[in-house]
Design an enzyme around this catalytic site. Structure first.
Site, PDB file in Angstrom:
ATOM      1  CB  CYS A 156      -1.047   0.053   1.186  1.00  0.00           C
ATOM      2  SG  CYS A 156      -2.177  -1.390   1.112  1.00  0.00           S
ATOM      3  CG  HIS A 161      -3.539   3.051   1.002  1.00  0.00           C
ATOM      4  ND1 HIS A 161      -3.893   2.549  -0.269  1.00  0.00           N
ATOM      5  CD2 HIS A 161      -3.792   1.920   1.646  1.00  0.00           C
ATOM      6  CE1 HIS A 161      -4.318   1.301  -0.070  1.00  0.00           C
ATOM      7  NE2 HIS A 161      -4.216   0.871   1.165  1.00  0.00           N
ATOM      8  CG  ASN A 168      -6.636  -1.453   0.149  1.00  0.00           C
ATOM      9  OD1 ASN A 168      -5.887  -1.198  -0.740  1.00  0.00           O
ATOM     10  ND2 ASN A 168      -6.370  -1.976   1.269  1.00  0.00           N
TER      11      ASN A 168
END
Ligand code: COA
Length: 337
Positions: A115, A262, A292
């Site tokens: 990430c 993020h 995500n």
């Protein structure tokens, strides 16, 4: 002084829209649970039965970014590709993307910081540019999660979160006396927490990389996560790294026009806004639509925000932030030229 500025951005989302209700048909979950705990309403997965790798999504995003920059692929000095879901185990997805761009000698670097991959990629591009090693760099974050998720109830905590997608950014070095471009960045990792979010098998450390006594649907063939631990770490580390970057940049918090965290969980980003005492309207979120997308989430968000003219004007100042597997985390401050 040499500065690293953004010349073009692009994004790619696969065509298969998967709503929370779609997931309730294959596992024991509810739209309400997913929305309440994560903010996610839908995500895009690659079409069932089709061969689409991270480099394919990355290619679409890269071509859009190159078009906006007005560059040909041949203009690139360096390609950086961040993904935790490469098309194949090796070589890295960056080499595959480079070939798909019609290139055969441009250097490529693959980044495995999950990430935080895009942030590590941008900081690396900035370092290459400022030291004169490259002039024009393509940074790509791309993921195909959907083919590696446990879509039974056993894997529901993770599977409902992840979406496929790609984002790309073209950056270039310019000479200027103005305080623009990448102003400061701060990167971190804590390998002692590696097991709080990982995909364990296949594992080269084992006598047999594909252990013959382990069933192919063993949970270790799917990502595992200590969700609460990662959540708590994010809520603590994102404000911490924000302060670090601002101190390095000597820029006050009030100067930031928009925050690009993020997209792991809407609640993490709301907690961040609350803790930092910033208006939630300044925090860009699109996890509701995409889930995500790991290394792709920040460049997708940036591309969308620029398309909506939310940022991109001269002197607009933005902060990228992320935390994920590794554990890794970081921040990067950027001011439009
Ligand atoms: N649908 C319905 N119920 C679910 C579910 C789902 N998709 N996933 C888990 N549950 C259940 C659990 O089994 C548990 O049930 P129990 O109380 O009967 O044991 C309950 O919901 C609570 O689970 P828990 O894991 O404690 O929920 P949570 O509030 O911690 O939320 C996450 C889970 C994953 C949404 C949250 O921890 C999170 O987002 N963590 C951070 C993720 C992240 O940032 N990752 C890094 C980047 S990849």
């Amino acid at each position: 002084m040499k500065r690293t500025v953004i010349r073009g951005t692009g994004r790619a989302l696969p065509s298969r829209l998967v709503t929370n209700d779609d997931l309730t048909k294959i596992m024991d979950t509810t739209d309400e649970w997913i929305r309440q705990r994560t903010g996610i309403e839908q995500r895009y997965w690659i079409p069932e039965g089709e061969e689409v790798g991270a480099s394919d999504l990355g290619l679409e995003a890269a071509q859009k970014a190159l078009d906006k920059a007005g560059w040909a692929a041949e203009d690139l000095d360096f390609i950086i590709f961040a993904t935790l879901s490469p098309d194949i185990t090796f070589p890295g997805a960056g080499c595959l993307l480079q070939a798909k761009l019609g290139l055969n000698s441009t250097p490529v670097l693959d980044i495995r910081q999950q990430c935080t991959g895009f942030l590590y990629g941008m900081a690396t591009a900035d370092a290459y540019i400022k030291t004169g090693l490259a002039g024009k760099v393509l940074v790509v974050g791309a993921e195909v999660h959907s083919t590696g998720l446990d879509k039974s109830t056993r894997g529901r905590d993770i599977t409902v979160i992840f979406g496929d997608g790609a984002g790309a950014v073209c950056v270039e070095g310019i000479e200027t006396d103005e305080n623009v471009g990448v102003i400061a960045s701060s990167l971190h990792a804590d390998g002692t927490a590696a097991d709080s979010l990982m995909l364990e098998l296949p594992a080269s450390r084992l006598p047999d990389r594909l252990p013959p006594d382990v069933a192919v649907d063993d949970p270790r063939y799917y990502p595992s996560m200590d969700g609460k631990k990662v959540f708590k770490k994010a809520v603590r580390k994102l404000p911490e790294v924000t302060k670090e970057v601002l101190v390095k940049a000597q820029v006050p918090l009030e100067d930031i026009d928009m925050f690009f965290p993020h997209q792991a969980n809407l609640r993490i980003n709301q907690a961040y806004a609350h803790f930092m005492k910033i208006d939630e309207s300044k925090v860009f979120n699109n996890i509701q639509k995409y889930g995500n997308t790991t290394a792709a989430s920040i460049p997708i968000a940036l591309d969308e925000a620029m398309e909506q003219n939310l940022v991109g004007k001269k002197d607009d100042t933005i902060l990228f932030l992320g935390l994920g597997a590794g554990l890794t985390w970081g921040g990067l401050l950027y001011r439009f030229a």
